[in-house]
Design a protein around this motif. Structure first.
Motif, short mmCIF file in Angstrom:
data_model
loop_
_atom_site.label_atom_id
_atom_site.label_comp_id
_atom_site.label_asym_id
_atom_site.label_seq_id
_atom_site.Cartn_x
_atom_site.Cartn_y
_atom_site.Cartn_z
N GLU A 189 0.83 -1.21 0.00
CA GLU A 189 0.00 0.00 0.00
C GLU A 189 0.87 1.26 0.00
OE1 GLU A 189 -2.56 1.76 -0.94
OE2 GLU A 189 -3.98 0.54 0.25
N PRO A 202 -4.64 6.04 2.18
CA PRO A 202 -4.22 5.03 1.21
C PRO A 202 -4.61 5.38 -0.22
CG PRO A 202 -6.05 4.23 2.54
CD PRO A 202 -5.62 5.54 3.14
N SER A 204 -5.32 3.38 -2.53
CA SER A 204 -6.40 2.52 -3.00
C SER A 204 -7.77 3.09 -2.67
CB SER A 204 -6.25 1.12 -2.41
OG SER A 204 -6.14 1.19 -1.02
N ARG A 207 -8.07 7.21 -5.02
CA ARG A 207 -7.59 7.18 -6.39
C ARG A 207 -7.85 8.49 -7.14
NH1 ARG A 207 -6.84 2.70 -10.17
NH2 ARG A 207 -6.97 3.51 -12.27
N LEU A 222 -2.15 2.24 -11.20
CA LEU A 222 -2.41 1.84 -9.82
C LEU A 222 -2.80 0.38 -9.75
CD1 LEU A 222 -4.45 4.96 -8.76
CD2 LEU A 222 -2.07 4.49 -8.29
#
Ligand code: ZN
Length: 222
Positions: A189, A202, A204, A207, A222
């Motif tokens: 991560e 993060p 994730s 984005r 990504l």
């Protein structure tokens, strides 16, 4: 050493031929998107993490991903910043800390550095980060403290980075963006500093924000 040399042979035999056009195009020019400044740690691999190709990331690596403030130390880091920002015209600088950073752990236990005067001197450029996290009472357990220090060190080094005239000028013109990252080795991560929230979030779950930061056409895989 045999393993390393065997790797070179495999690169030349298997990898280079497949990307010959890329390397020949890069032979006389480079146009990197970003300066990626991170720790020298062998487990942090900028091109692998970002999936950037040769020529896309200008890199600077040192123990603790430290940027001495302008004028404090004329050396490789300040020269790399100046060249990449003023000559190559990178649009982004990423300072990336990482989990289990030996330099940050050493900063928590500077008494262990008696026989490493160069490391001790270098880590003085992270003293503001150390003092900041050590103000918290009661102090959290070692691993939480290490994480907090590593993140705070990214913030401190971004502050140091802004003292460099080449950076200040480009930022004043709106031509340069700075980014703070934290890379977690065990999960892969990447956490991005959200300066308004003073928190690392993060990638994730973040984005869209990252894509905006990198501008269309410059998004990371990504
Ligand atoms: Zn490190």
């Amino acid at each position: 050493m045999d393993k390393i040399l065997a790797g070179v042979a495999r690169f030349q035999r298997e990898v280079f031929p497949e990307q010959r056009d890329v390397f020949q195009k890069l032979a006389f020019e480079q146009n990197p998107r970003a300066l990626f400044l991170t720790c020298a740690d062998s487990r942090v691999m900028p091109n692998l993490i970002t999936q950037c190709k040769p020529g896309e990331l200008f890199q600077c690596r040192d123990v603790g991903n430290i940027v001495p403030p302008y004028g404090a130390a004329y050396g490789g880091v300040s020269a790399t910043i100046e060249y990449s920002v003023s000559v190559l015209g990178v649009k982004h600088v990423i300072i990336c800390g990482h989990s289990d950073c030996g330099a940050m752990r050493a900063l928590l236990h500077s008494e262990r550095l008696a026989k490493l005067p160069s490391v001790l001197g270098w880590l003085h450029h992270a003293e503001a980060a150390r003092r900041t996290v050590m103000e918290v009472e009661p102090l959290p357990p070692e691993e939480q403290l290490l994480r907090a220090l590593t993140e705070q060190n990214v913030v401190t080094q971004l502050t140091n980075l802004r003292t460099h005239p080449s950076v200040a000028v480009k930022m004043a013109k709106g031509e340069l963006s700075l980014h703070g990252w934290f890379y977690e080795i065990e999960t892969g991560e990447v956490y991005v500093l959200n300066e308004s929230k003073k928190a690392f979030e993060p990638v994730s779950g973040n984005r869209e924000q990252l894509v905006r930061a990198w501008q269309p056409g410059e998004t990371l895989a990504l």
